[in-house]
Design an enzyme around this catalytic site. Structure first.
Site, PDB file in Angstrom:
ATOM      1  N   ALA A  37       0.857  -1.187   0.000  1.00  0.00           N
ATOM      2  CA  ALA A  37       0.000   0.000   0.000  1.00  0.00           C
ATOM      3  C   ALA A  37       0.886   1.227   0.000  1.00  0.00           C
ATOM      4  O   ALA A  37       1.975   1.230   0.593  1.00  0.00           O
ATOM      5  CB  ALA A  37      -0.944   0.007   1.198  1.00  0.00           C
ATOM      6  N   GLU A  38       0.420   2.277  -0.655  1.00  0.00           N
ATOM      7  CA  GLU A  38       1.224   3.468  -0.905  1.00  0.00           C
ATOM      8  C   GLU A  38       1.741   4.118   0.375  1.00  0.00           C
ATOM      9  O   GLU A  38       2.768   4.789   0.370  1.00  0.00           O
ATOM     10  CB  GLU A  38       0.405   4.527  -1.663  1.00  0.00           C
ATOM     11  N   ASN A  39       0.997   3.966   1.457  1.00  0.00           N
ATOM     12  CA  ASN A  39       1.390   4.679   2.676  1.00  0.00           C
ATOM     13  C   ASN A  39       2.566   4.037   3.390  1.00  0.00           C
ATOM     14  O   ASN A  39       2.974   4.535   4.439  1.00  0.00           O
ATOM     15  CB  ASN A  39       0.192   4.835   3.620  1.00  0.00           C
TER      16      ASN A  39
END
Lengths: 225, 246, 225, 246
Positions: free
Chosen positions: C52-54
């Site tokens: 996930a991007e975070n």
């Protein structure tokens, strides 16, 4: 060849004088050679956070042992003493720190420095090959660049020259030059002689310095503390 | 089904490396972080026309740079081995030449003999070029090297009144990485200053091979302490306990 | 307006079909909406490492609770279950992973996909403002881009079009389109109809698809396992 | 003499922020990693014409994005507060607009009313621009955004047959960073996914202020677990125990 009017200072003396210019609490990177000697010559009460290119920030003293942990070294291959508040990181972060202008002061060795503050310290032309290491990044990007070196070559030729004949490390980057006979500040208006070793007059220093030296209004003897 | 990236021995881990490959060698220079067993396996493989990419390169064997000097410590080995054996024809690095009072390194000897090309790059540019290759950045501007021989033939450009050089990404075919711990997914944990060029090289090579002291099951490395993601690591090999090399 | 020859599949069915294309052991990033449903619909025995991007890699299942730890989330604001082998990192590393081409597959939602594989999924022009998020980086750089979406708009207008009229997320990036009636592969030679839902002929699918569909030699019913 | 970067309270920590400043807000969006107390202190300071730089921006208050929804959890707050109060005139971010079924955010309202400029940047480009600003890279090329509206007015260039966009560094005047632990030198330790944009922003701002749960003496953070170096951090403020905001 002229005779020296008085003894020149030792490499340790040069390093001790450079150490006086390091700001308490500052982030400092010391090059190899004379600069590396600074770390054990700080004035009482001054504490620095040393940075080394290989990914360490916050050490303050070196260990002299030869059989330390090879996973905890500085860039010169020495073993820093562990202190609270240190951090380890990779080379990407280490050079982000340098190139991003987050190093307060770097002390570098020099082969030649020009009157404009150009620095040459990575290659002797006749060898035809040299080592850049982290020097170009430090010289180009540290907030303040101090060059600590002998004032002349072994055959008494000036190392502070009108124009560097050796390959440059970075143009127009040097703020201060500390040698075995003088402390010189590089300003846009030219070189300013700030201090000279005991027994050395401004004329004596000028005699083995190529660019013209302006004698500072605050000219004083070489400081030792 | 989780994969297991463990390879049984160093010989097998490097067996597919062809002539002409470019090999990134992690760490900084010196024993800490040097993938010494992978390097020895590559030397024994006997391929040639290699390009070596490293940082401090080839000066430990003659100067003892970055190696312990206790009475029981082994003699240093470094990237010079590939030049002594005529396997490498080029090195890209930042620090291949020791001071004048030291004996010549194998790399400088090969260069003097016209047998090897030596490309000397500022250290910050070299690591950023490698990082760029792994991070999908084909080129970037840096102030370092402007007004020096490093800038020759490169684009110069001003941004906000300061002058910069354009530098390009530097990928590799293989990366040899030294870490202290791996899990079977290839996540790596480093200690101290040993990581240096390793993490960026792992992202930049087609095949990344890690030499580690210990291989653990997934979960054996704290999720907060992963220094290189398993996503970047293709093969892991465990060193023998008691290996005299650090 | 034509009548559907058979029911269209549900959003869950679309996600289940997309999940079939996710390679065992692969590194996968799921967009919000239908793609996010894939994570709980994997075939037996398949294990993925979700990114996930975070700044998280290696999770495999989501928790449905609403009061999880806000310091351990995915980019959609959901709570991943902790699994061995996970890693946390910052956004620089997270997008180095994406932009550097290290994501095996991304499943993204779509507003429009063109016959050349252009994707538009970040802004409805009449709203005049939208959210790009990590979508452009994923669409441009993942090794394989699967778009999972309804085949048409609510008023039965094609979303697979000759030319996207909505702002592009990335040109020429889509590899596969999975909808509620069809599975379509984007090749340089054009679109290839690989599968159709029960009761839907190639002609039925073509009727609500703008670009010409080539029927694959391997054309078969919509796969469910 | 080691310095101590601790500031006694949030009000004092932001007191010197002038009108027209650019403020980077760390984290990803949502409660985890959001420097909520610093944001509230800035709102109370009442300066205006601010530029806010963040990632997911202003959608939590209306959608509950990234916030826990337990019975005792507080109502979400986000960057929208600076637009509701007319303090901010611009935001640079990647994700300011929720789905069509959600109520309008304060940022979208301000944009519709012509009171605020909204610059929407691909997330990977935004974080790389911030990282570049902190790492001395004035500009870099990226493939993301080529052939889209993001590329309008920007230089396009081919490297090795692929097309890229030139993007420039994005510095800030202040960065607000949320971390779990700080030592008095300003070294920060993060947990889980809360770091996100924080570490890069800390490097890119003239003044970096960290909001933390706990301040410890140097050594209280493991040298292997420093997520942001103290070199980048100017001020640290400890939150009150039992703060209802995460």
């Amino acid at each position: 060849m002229t005779t020296d009017p008085a003894p020149r200072l030792s490499r340790t003396d040069i390093a001790r004088r450079a150490a006086l210019d390091l700001p308490d609490g500052g982030i400092v990177n010391l090059g190899i050679g004379i600069p590396a000697l600074c770390s054990n010559l700080l004035p009482e009460g001054v504490e620095l956070r040393y940075h080394a290119e290989n990914g360490i920030l916050g050490f303050s003293e070196m260990d002299t042992k030869l059989d330390g942990d090879p996973n905890i070294m500085d860039a010169g291959g020495n073993f820093p003493k562990l202190v609270p508040g240190m951090a380890f990181f990779d080379s990407v972060e280490s050079f982000g720190l340098i190139r991003g202008g987050h190093i307060d002061v770097t002390v570098l060795g020099g082969l030649q420095v020009s009157g404009k503050g150009d620095l040459a310290n990575w290659m002797i032309p006749k060898r035809g090959i040299g080592s850049i290491g982290g020097g170009m990044d430090l010289a180009t990007n540290a907030k303040r660049v101090i060059v600590a070196m002998e004032h002349t070559t072994r055959d008494n030729k000036p190392k502070i020259v009108n124009q560097c004949s050796f390959p440059l490390t970075a143009p127009n980057c040097v703020d201060d030059i500390i040698t075995d006979i003088a402390v010189i500040k590089v300003k846009t208006q030219g070189l300013f002689l700030m201090e000279a070793a005991q027994g050395w007059s401004p004329e004596d220093v000028q005699a083995i310095t190529e660019p013209e030296l302006n004698v500072s209004d605050n000219f004083k003897p070489f400081q030792t503390a | 089904m989780p994969d297991n990236k463990t390879i049984d021995n160093f010989k097998d881990a490097v067996a597919d490396i062809p002539n002409g490959a470019s090999i990134m060698i992690g760490g900084f220079g010196g024993a800490g972080g040097q993938p010494t067993r992978l390097m020895l396996a590559l030397r024994d493989l006997g391929v040639n026309d290699l390009t070596i990419i490293g940082n401090v390169a080839g000066i430990s064997a003659t100067t003892h740079y970055g190696w312990r000097e206790g009475p029981d410590d082994p003699k240093p080995v470094d990237q010079g081995m590939f030049f002594a054996s005529n396997q490498a024809s080029k090195i890209i690095c930042s620090f291949p030449v020791p001071g004048t009072t030291n004996p010549l390194s194998e790399i400088e000897k090969a260069w003097r003999d016209g047998k090897a090309e030596v490309e000397i790059v500022p250290q910050g540019t070299l690591i950023e070029q490698i990082r760029a290759a792994g991070a999908g950045i084909p080129a970037f501007y840096t102030p370092t090297g402007v007004g020096t021989s490093v800038a020759e033939g490169k684009e110069i450009r001003e941004f906000q009144g300061r002058t910069y050089l354009l530098e390009q990404a530097l990928p590799g075919d293989y990366a040899f990485i030294r870490a202290q711990k791996a899990d079977t997914h290839g996540n790596l944990q480093y200690v101290g200053t040993s990581r240096a060029f390793g993490p960026a090289m792992a992202t930049a090579a087609k095949i990344t091979i890690a030499e580690v002291d210990e291989i653990v099951e997934p979960g054996g490395i704290d999720a907060e302490r992963v220094g290189t993601l398993g996503a970047y690591v293709d093969r892991i090999v465990q060193r023998k306990a008691g290996d005299p090399y650090p």
